[in-house]
Design an enzyme around this catalytic site. Sequence first.
Site, PDB file in Angstrom:
ATOM      1  N   SER A 104       0.925  -1.136   0.194  1.00  0.00           N
ATOM      2  CA  SER A 104       0.118   0.061  -0.036  1.00  0.00           C
ATOM      3  C   SER A 104       0.753   1.234   0.116  1.00  0.00           C
ATOM      4  O   SER A 104       1.782   1.153   0.796  1.00  0.00           O
ATOM      5  CB  SER A 104      -1.031   0.124   1.249  1.00  0.00           C
ATOM      6  OG  SER A 104      -1.913   1.400   1.282  1.00  0.00           O
ATOM      7  N   HIS A 118      -2.671   7.158  -4.878  1.00  0.00           N
ATOM      8  CA  HIS A 118      -2.623   5.801  -3.853  1.00  0.00           C
ATOM      9  C   HIS A 118      -2.767   4.494  -4.681  1.00  0.00           C
ATOM     10  O   HIS A 118      -3.269   4.455  -5.856  1.00  0.00           O
ATOM     11  CB  HIS A 118      -4.081   6.018  -3.147  1.00  0.00           C
ATOM     12  CG  HIS A 118      -4.351   4.740  -2.602  1.00  0.00           C
ATOM     13  ND1 HIS A 118      -5.406   3.996  -3.225  1.00  0.00           N
ATOM     14  CD2 HIS A 118      -4.264   4.152  -1.531  1.00  0.00           C
ATOM     15  CE1 HIS A 118      -5.641   2.603  -2.366  1.00  0.00           C
ATOM     16  NE2 HIS A 118      -4.637   3.009  -1.627  1.00  0.00           N
ATOM     17  N   ASN A 120      -2.783   0.041  -3.963  1.00  0.00           N
ATOM     18  CA  ASN A 120      -2.848  -0.801  -2.978  1.00  0.00           C
ATOM     19  C   ASN A 120      -3.082  -2.187  -4.010  1.00  0.00           C
ATOM     20  O   ASN A 120      -4.082  -2.591  -4.625  1.00  0.00           O
ATOM     21  CB  ASN A 120      -3.899  -0.858  -1.966  1.00  0.00           C
ATOM     22  CG  ASN A 120      -4.100  -1.821  -0.976  1.00  0.00           C
ATOM     23  OD1 ASN A 120      -4.825  -3.108  -1.417  1.00  0.00           O
ATOM     24  ND2 ASN A 120      -3.914  -1.340   0.250  1.00  0.00           N
ATOM     25  N   TYR A 121      -2.302  -3.282  -3.637  1.00  0.00           N
ATOM     26  CA  TYR A 121      -2.549  -4.427  -4.079  1.00  0.00           C
ATOM     27  C   TYR A 121      -2.481  -5.648  -2.964  1.00  0.00           C
ATOM     28  O   TYR A 121      -1.407  -5.720  -2.054  1.00  0.00           O
ATOM     29  CB  TYR A 121      -1.657  -4.910  -5.481  1.00  0.00           C
ATOM     30  CG  TYR A 121      -2.133  -3.918  -6.528  1.00  0.00           C
ATOM     31  CD1 TYR A 121      -3.188  -4.283  -7.182  1.00  0.00           C
ATOM     32  CD2 TYR A 121      -1.304  -2.833  -6.688  1.00  0.00           C
ATOM     33  CE1 TYR A 121      -3.521  -3.371  -8.296  1.00  0.00           C
ATOM     34  CE2 TYR A 121      -1.642  -1.835  -7.704  1.00  0.00           C
ATOM     35  CZ  TYR A 121      -2.812  -2.147  -8.361  1.00  0.00           C
ATOM     36  OH  TYR A 121      -3.469  -1.274  -9.497  1.00  0.00           O
ATOM     37  N   ARG A 122      -3.674  -6.475  -2.849  1.00  0.00           N
ATOM     38  CA  ARG A 122      -3.348  -7.362  -1.664  1.00  0.00           C
ATOM     39  C   ARG A 122      -3.974  -8.875  -2.121  1.00  0.00           C
ATOM     40  O   ARG A 122      -4.682  -9.112  -3.104  1.00  0.00           O
ATOM     41  CB  ARG A 122      -3.946  -7.001  -0.601  1.00  0.00           C
ATOM     42  CG  ARG A 122      -5.451  -6.416  -1.160  1.00  0.00           C
ATOM     43  CD  ARG A 122      -6.088  -5.525   0.029  1.00  0.00           C
ATOM     44  NE  ARG A 122      -7.427  -5.301  -0.460  1.00  0.00           N
ATOM     45  CZ  ARG A 122      -7.698  -4.182  -1.282  1.00  0.00           C
ATOM     46  NH1 ARG A 122      -6.854  -3.668  -1.829  1.00  0.00           N
ATOM     47  NH2 ARG A 122      -9.129  -3.989  -1.582  1.00  0.00           N
ATOM     48  N   GLY A 275      -3.649  -3.965  13.680  1.00  0.00           N
ATOM     49  CA  GLY A 275      -2.324  -3.332  12.729  1.00  0.00           C
ATOM     50  C   GLY A 275      -1.610  -2.419  13.366  1.00  0.00           C
ATOM     51  O   GLY A 275      -1.848  -1.765  14.374  1.00  0.00           O
ATOM     52  N   ARG A 276      -0.474  -1.991  12.742  1.00  0.00           N
ATOM     53  CA  ARG A 276       0.497  -1.032  13.301  1.00  0.00           C
ATOM     54  C   ARG A 276       0.083   0.402  12.795  1.00  0.00           C
ATOM     55  O   ARG A 276      -0.116   0.913  11.757  1.00  0.00           O
ATOM     56  CB  ARG A 276       1.891  -1.241  12.654  1.00  0.00           C
ATOM     57  CG  ARG A 276       2.881  -0.458  13.085  1.00  0.00           C
ATOM     58  CD  ARG A 276       4.157  -1.010  12.711  1.00  0.00           C
ATOM     59  NE  ARG A 276       5.470  -0.018  13.425  1.00  0.00           N
ATOM     60  CZ  ARG A 276       6.148   0.804  12.806  1.00  0.00           C
ATOM     61  NH1 ARG A 276       5.431   1.346  11.422  1.00  0.00           N
ATOM     62  NH2 ARG A 276       6.888   1.561  13.315  1.00  0.00           N
ATOM     63  N   GLU A 278       1.094   3.538  13.085  1.00  0.00           N
ATOM     64  CA  GLU A 278       1.836   4.396  12.282  1.00  0.00           C
ATOM     65  C   GLU A 278       1.773   3.902  10.792  1.00  0.00           C
ATOM     66  O   GLU A 278       1.952   5.015   9.893  1.00  0.00           O
ATOM     67  CB  GLU A 278       3.213   4.268  12.833  1.00  0.00           C
ATOM     68  CG  GLU A 278       3.516   4.935  14.217  1.00  0.00           C
ATOM     69  CD  GLU A 278       3.193   6.473  14.068  1.00  0.00           C
ATOM     70  OE1 GLU A 278       3.834   7.169  13.157  1.00  0.00           O
ATOM     71  OE2 GLU A 278       2.649   6.981  14.813  1.00  0.00           O
ATOM     72  N   SER A 279       1.884   2.867  10.430  1.00  0.00           N
ATOM     73  CA  SER A 279       1.766   2.574   9.161  1.00  0.00           C
ATOM     74  C   SER A 279       0.383   2.643   8.477  1.00  0.00           C
ATOM     75  O   SER A 279       0.477   3.054   7.412  1.00  0.00           O
ATOM     76  CB  SER A 279       2.275   0.953   8.904  1.00  0.00           C
ATOM     77  OG  SER A 279       3.572   0.766   9.375  1.00  0.00           O
TER      78      SER A 279
END
Length: 316
Positions: A104, A118, A120-122, A275-276, A278-279
């Site tokens: 992302s 932007h 994003n690939y998942r 999830g994190r 900050e990320s």
Amino acid sequence: MSAQSLHKTAIKEFREQWIDFIHDLQDKICKALEDADGNAKFIVDAWERKPDGSGSGGKTRVIANGDVFEKAGVNTSVVYGKVTPKMRKHLQMQGDKWFACGLSLVIHPLNPFVPTVHCNYRYFELYKNDEIADRWFGGGTDLTPYYLYEEDAKHFHQTYKTVCDDFDDKFYLLFKKYCDDYFVNTHRNDERRGIGGIFYDHRKPDEKQDIDFWFSFGKSCGNAFIDAYIPIVEKRKNISFTDENKHWQEIRRGRYVEFNLVHDRGTLFGLKTNGRTESILMSLPPTVRFEYDYRPKAGSAEDKLLQVCLHPKDWV
């Protein structure tokens, strides 16, 4: 080896191939962005998930205060864990365990004439009783300009139309509409945050389009990012701008923040799966403005951009 063991081995090998692709894509994109900036370099923050029943981690790469990019992040994550009651309630995930891996990125340029982008690939797997209960692919890339150059919009959309057409000539219009309909601040009279691109979600392998098909499609879309975005950056990065241009950029960045915090499913998924933070919130721009009932002058360049965000346009 039993048929069940062979199946599990094949699944593991597929996951490893996707993970390798995501990490390689991160390397290539960061190199292209550093070259375009010419000064700033990405810092790398490798992280691991807390020991709370989930595991693995990711690499957050951030560039800031560059000559071109005011703030940009290119993240990869490989995460897995148990399906919690909160996830079942808020994400409608019915299973025991889950796995997700993706890339992302969000790029916030300094110059208001260079668009934010932007990508994003998942890939996601859901397990029940140690067997795969569901799996799907998702992703997309969308452009958020502050000043509208139609030639840039056409270039961006044509790049992804070409990719889509190589797999299915129905994909581009389908995924463009999905993108136009997803990145919407519905609380602002259906105002889009940008000029779109493509977006697809929950694409599951079947007899016609198997897992290798969707892997190849995601790979082609991810690899197209550099060709879609970097030429626009190079064309606009040296245009001089005024304080008024920067003011408008920060107003529109505010709309970007509103969408990501109010509507974005990826943000919700990250926060609901521990999830994190900050990320996850890396996507937010460094400076924004929220001014009461701000409206650009009718007929201005700013107003031209806003009208396209209110009424999506066919670019190719």
